[in-house]
Enzyme design. Structure first.
Site, PDB file in Angstrom:
ATOM      1  N   GLU A  61      34.064  48.006  30.987  1.00 15.10           N
ATOM      2  CA  GLU A  61      34.483  48.780  32.151  1.00 15.10           C
ATOM      3  C   GLU A  61      33.840  50.169  32.119  1.00 15.10           C
ATOM      4  O   GLU A  61      34.285  51.042  31.395  1.00 15.10           O
ATOM      5  CB  GLU A  61      36.003  48.911  32.167  1.00 15.10           C
ATOM      6  CG  GLU A  61      36.543  49.715  33.319  1.00 15.10           C
ATOM      7  CD  GLU A  61      37.981  50.132  33.089  1.00 15.10           C
ATOM      8  OE1 GLU A  61      38.392  50.220  31.933  1.00 15.10           O
ATOM      9  OE2 GLU A  61      38.676  50.386  34.068  1.00 15.10           O
ATOM     10  N   CYS A  86      37.203  49.656  26.621  1.00 14.67           N
ATOM     11  CA  CYS A  86      36.117  48.702  26.864  1.00 14.67           C
ATOM     12  C   CYS A  86      34.756  49.381  26.720  1.00 14.67           C
ATOM     13  O   CYS A  86      34.091  49.693  27.724  1.00 14.67           O
ATOM     14  CB  CYS A  86      36.237  48.073  28.239  1.00 14.67           C
ATOM     15  SG  CYS A  86      37.802  47.319  28.557  1.00 14.67           S
ATOM     16  N   SER A 132      42.724  54.786  31.679  1.00 17.62           N
ATOM     17  CA  SER A 132      41.583  55.443  31.038  1.00 17.62           C
ATOM     18  C   SER A 132      41.438  56.887  31.503  1.00 17.62           C
ATOM     19  O   SER A 132      40.890  57.713  30.776  1.00 17.62           O
ATOM     20  CB  SER A 132      40.290  54.664  31.335  1.00 17.62           C
ATOM     21  OG  SER A 132      40.299  53.430  30.654  1.00 17.62           O
ATOM     22  N   CYS A 186      27.452  49.336  23.658  1.00 12.15           N
ATOM     23  CA  CYS A 186      26.047  49.503  24.055  1.00 12.15           C
ATOM     24  C   CYS A 186      25.219  50.304  23.068  1.00 12.15           C
ATOM     25  O   CYS A 186      24.754  49.760  22.093  1.00 12.15           O
ATOM     26  CB  CYS A 186      25.910  50.086  25.453  1.00 12.15           C
ATOM     27  SG  CYS A 186      26.273  48.927  26.754  1.00 12.15           S
ATOM     28  N   ARG A 228      46.594  48.460  29.028  1.00 16.30           N
ATOM     29  CA  ARG A 228      45.937  49.692  28.583  1.00 16.30           C
ATOM     30  C   ARG A 228      46.760  50.934  28.870  1.00 16.30           C
ATOM     31  O   ARG A 228      46.350  52.028  28.495  1.00 16.30           O
ATOM     32  CB  ARG A 228      44.550  49.815  29.237  1.00 16.30           C
ATOM     33  CG  ARG A 228      43.541  48.809  28.715  1.00 16.30           C
ATOM     34  CD  ARG A 228      42.132  49.125  29.224  1.00 16.30           C
ATOM     35  NE  ARG A 228      41.168  48.237  28.623  1.00 16.30           N
ATOM     36  CZ  ARG A 228      40.745  47.099  29.182  1.00 16.30           C
ATOM     37  NH1 ARG A 228      41.204  46.744  30.368  1.00 16.30           N
ATOM     38  NH2 ARG A 228      39.852  46.333  28.573  1.00 16.30           N
ATOM     39  N   HIS A 272      45.552  45.886  38.709  1.00 20.63           N
ATOM     40  CA  HIS A 272      45.256  46.666  39.912  1.00 20.63           C
ATOM     41  C   HIS A 272      45.783  45.953  41.163  1.00 20.63           C
ATOM     42  O   HIS A 272      46.255  46.593  42.104  1.00 20.63           O
ATOM     43  CB  HIS A 272      43.751  46.916  40.025  1.00 20.63           C
ATOM     44  CG  HIS A 272      43.251  47.915  39.027  1.00 20.63           C
ATOM     45  ND1 HIS A 272      43.444  49.267  39.173  1.00 20.63           N
ATOM     46  CD2 HIS A 272      42.589  47.757  37.855  1.00 20.63           C
ATOM     47  CE1 HIS A 272      42.918  49.911  38.139  1.00 20.63           C
ATOM     48  NE2 HIS A 272      42.396  49.006  37.328  1.00 20.63           N
ATOM     49  N   CYS A 316      37.763  46.787  37.553  1.00 24.18           N
ATOM     50  CA  CYS A 316      37.719  46.325  36.169  1.00 24.18           C
ATOM     51  C   CYS A 316      37.305  44.853  36.156  1.00 24.18           C
ATOM     52  O   CYS A 316      37.497  44.139  37.139  1.00 24.18           O
ATOM     53  CB  CYS A 316      39.083  46.483  35.503  1.00 24.18           C
ATOM     54  SG  CYS A 316      39.118  46.001  33.766  1.00 24.18           S
ATOM     55  N   CYS A 326      41.070  43.569  33.239  1.00 24.06           N
ATOM     56  CA  CYS A 326      42.427  43.841  33.728  1.00 24.06           C
ATOM     57  C   CYS A 326      42.435  43.884  35.251  1.00 24.06           C
ATOM     58  O   CYS A 326      42.830  44.887  35.857  1.00 24.06           O
ATOM     59  CB  CYS A 326      42.944  45.156  33.181  1.00 24.06           C
ATOM     60  SG  CYS A 326      43.381  45.094  31.459  1.00 24.06           S
TER      61      CYS A 326
END
Length: 569
Positions: free
Chosen positions: A34, A548, A504, A551, A481, A88, A81, A84
């Site tokens: 996300e 989430c 977040s 990288c 979360r 929402h 997302c 999740c």
């Protein structure tokens, strides 16, 4: 917890850190599922001395929703997302339910089914997080090749009622060795533990047990996702919620409910036999992390209502804890929320309640430390708050919630630590496991309630309502979360304003108008760094919030300005 027999474990390790290192460490991007997150820290003599948390992706859903039909909101917000999504959908639906007043008349079956899908979301999210997003911060997978499968099986069997055979663990080693010998480590490529790392403490046998369950979890998490789809039609992006109820009439058959029960029972068995024992096994080695990564203020919206309009009826209780004072849990007041933008990439320096919220972007530049994030800075009574499983568990424990309290005490007793250990990165990770077990155990009651209603002839799932010309409403969700809220203003039957305040944003936003750090910025202060080129300690705390992330990592050496690039596990 009856199946878990883990003992206190080894002595507390002395946390390694490089006293000679002083300089910046930039982790960017820090994203897996996300959005993109940059964490920039300054390190002084091996410990973090300053932090900036920067969201690098503009969302703008609030702008997209203006002028649309309020009933469409859930379909747009779910796309914020990839995991999740249902949370929402539920927050948007609850917001419109509240605005049009139908929340007072929501059918009991609709409330129960919404709870069942959310509970399955908890199981799915937390299993994926522990094994596939977070465990590799603690587990050295390659070390498992050195393990004695017989000893490892004996350890596993001492921790769980599930029977583990040495030959099964040997098969995992064989599979893992094939990866290593081929030079194609796949999902383990560029892991921090490759070549050894002082910050990894587990012995080869414990690493082998965790690795075996990591691989098993890849298949198991599908079961929880399928359970959601029994009622939600599909997952991700469920399609069963509507304003005034749910639409899943086909899911009321005995066959479909039995399918749901089979899927969640299999998932819950994995939680009891693997997740919780593994959590305690890992935690017993990393108890030094019970003193690292803590914050002070916690906010819970609660979740799983017994009465839709009564936030105090929620199974996970609502509450506010300030300065770690568990003796004084205050009721949550929605009027006390404001979002600051002084340090965000938006015009002005406003501090507005979400009903009055504005989304007017104004980007500066990548290196800016004054305005450095696309996230706003939500505050409760002007204070930074942590949301999520730790806030849920602390609130439940402090309120004496009967299902949570014995599990929390059992975990603390097993590890030989006190409640103060919960205020940490380790506590945050443990809380997620505790929450998974307690919510999973509760599912059976909700299924029984639904079956009883159907048996009595009550199959109502939705009620009619009318769209008002003007209205406002809010939907509060205690997502896996953390605290999620959607705020809607309706005018002319269309969306005039819509604001999302997501977990977040609470946990990973920037400083506020009063220059107070966000939860993750506070949590990272003082973090020891053993190897600046492989700063796994930063990932441990950031990952513990489950934002989430993954990288690439870029570390700049303060003396040479050399940029080190490597992949994150």
């Amino acid at each position: 917890m009856s199946s878990c027999r883990t003992k206190t474990g080894p002595a507390v390790m002395a946390t390694p850190f490089d006293k000679k290192y002083t300089g910046p460490v930039i982790v960017d991007p820090l994203t897996r599922i996300e959005g993109h997150l940059k964490i920039e820290v300054e390190v002084e003599n091996g410990k973090v001395s300053n932090v900036w948390s920067s969201a690098q992706l503009f969302r703008g859903l609030e702008i997209i929703l203006k002028g649309r039909d309020p009933r469409d909101a859930q379909h747009f917000t779910q796309r914020s997302c990839g995991v999740c999504t249902y949370v929402h959908a539920l927050a948007s639906t609850r917001a419109v339910d509240n605005a049009v007043g139908v929340d007072k008349h929501l059918p009991e079956n609709a409330r129960i089914i919404r709870n069942l899908v959310m509970a399955s979301q908890y199981l799915h999210d937390h299993i994926v997080h522990f094994y596939h997003l977070h465990a590799l911060d603690w587990v050295d997978v390659v070390s498992a090749l050195q393990a004695d499968p017989v000893k490892a099986a004996a350890i596993a069997n001492s921790q769980s009622e599930r029977v583990t055979k040495p030959e099964d663990l040997k098969a995992v080693q064989t599979k893992l060795k094939a990866f290593v010998d081929s030079g194609q480590l796949g999902i383990f490529t560029n892991a921090y533990f490759l070549g050894g790392h002082d910050a990894y403490y587990l012995k080869p046998e414990e690493n082998l047990i965790a690795t075996a369950h990591y691989l098993e979890g890849l298949h198991l998490q599908v079961k929880a996702a399928r359970a959601m789809a029994v009622f939600g039609a599909k997952n991700p992006h469920t399609q069963f919620t509507i304003v005034g109820g749910v639409t899943c009439y086909d899911s009321l058959s005995k066959e479909r409910i039995q399918q749901y029960k089979d899927l969640y029972n299999e998932t819950l068995a994995f939680v009891k036999e693997c997740y919780i024992p593994d959590l305690l096994m890992v935690a017993s080695y990393y108890k030094d992390w019970a003193g690292i990564g803590g914050t002070h203020n916690f906010l819970s919206f609660g979740e799983f209502p017994e009465k839709e309009t009564d936030i105090n009826s929620r199974f996970i209780p609502q509450g506010v804890i300030m300065n770690r004072d568990l003796s004084n849990v205050m009721d949550f007041n929605p009027d006390a929320i404001k979002e600051d933008i002084k340090h965000s990439w938006y015009k002005g320096e406003s501090s507005l309640h979400p009903y009055e919220g504005e989304t007017d972007p104004q980007y500066t530049n990548y290196e800016d430390r004054d305005r450095y994030s696309w996230m706003k800075a939500p505050r409760y009574k002007g204070e930074s708050m942590e949301v999520g499983p730790l806030a849920h568990v602390l609130t439940a424990f402090a309120r004496g919630q009967k299902d949570f309290t014995p599990v929390v005490k059992s975990v603390l007793d097993t590890l030989g630590v006190g409640p103060e250990a919960l205020f940490s990165t380790l506590g945050r990770t443990a809380a997620r496991g505790i929450e998974t077990l307690v919510v999973g155990n509760k599912i059976a009651d909700w299924v029984n309630n639904l079956e009883d209603n159907i048996a009595s002839g009550n199959t109502d799932l939705a009620v009619d309502w009318e769209m008002p010309d003007e209205a406002e409403g809010v939907g509060f969700v205690g997502a896996p979360r953390g605290g999620l809220s959607h705020w809607i203003k309706i005018k002319g039957g269309k969306i005039e304003n819509f604001q999302l305040v997501v977990p977040s944003t609470w946990n990973l936003g920037p400083r506020c108008n009063q220059n107070k750090m966000s939860a993750v910025e506070e949590a990272l202060m003082g973090t020891p760094i053993a190897d600046a080129k492989r700063p796994v300690e930063i990932l441990r705390t950031v990952h513990s919030y489950d934002p989430c992330i993954a990288c690439g990592v870029h570390v700049i050496d303060a003396k040479t300005n050399e940029v080190h690039k490597f992949k994150i596990m």
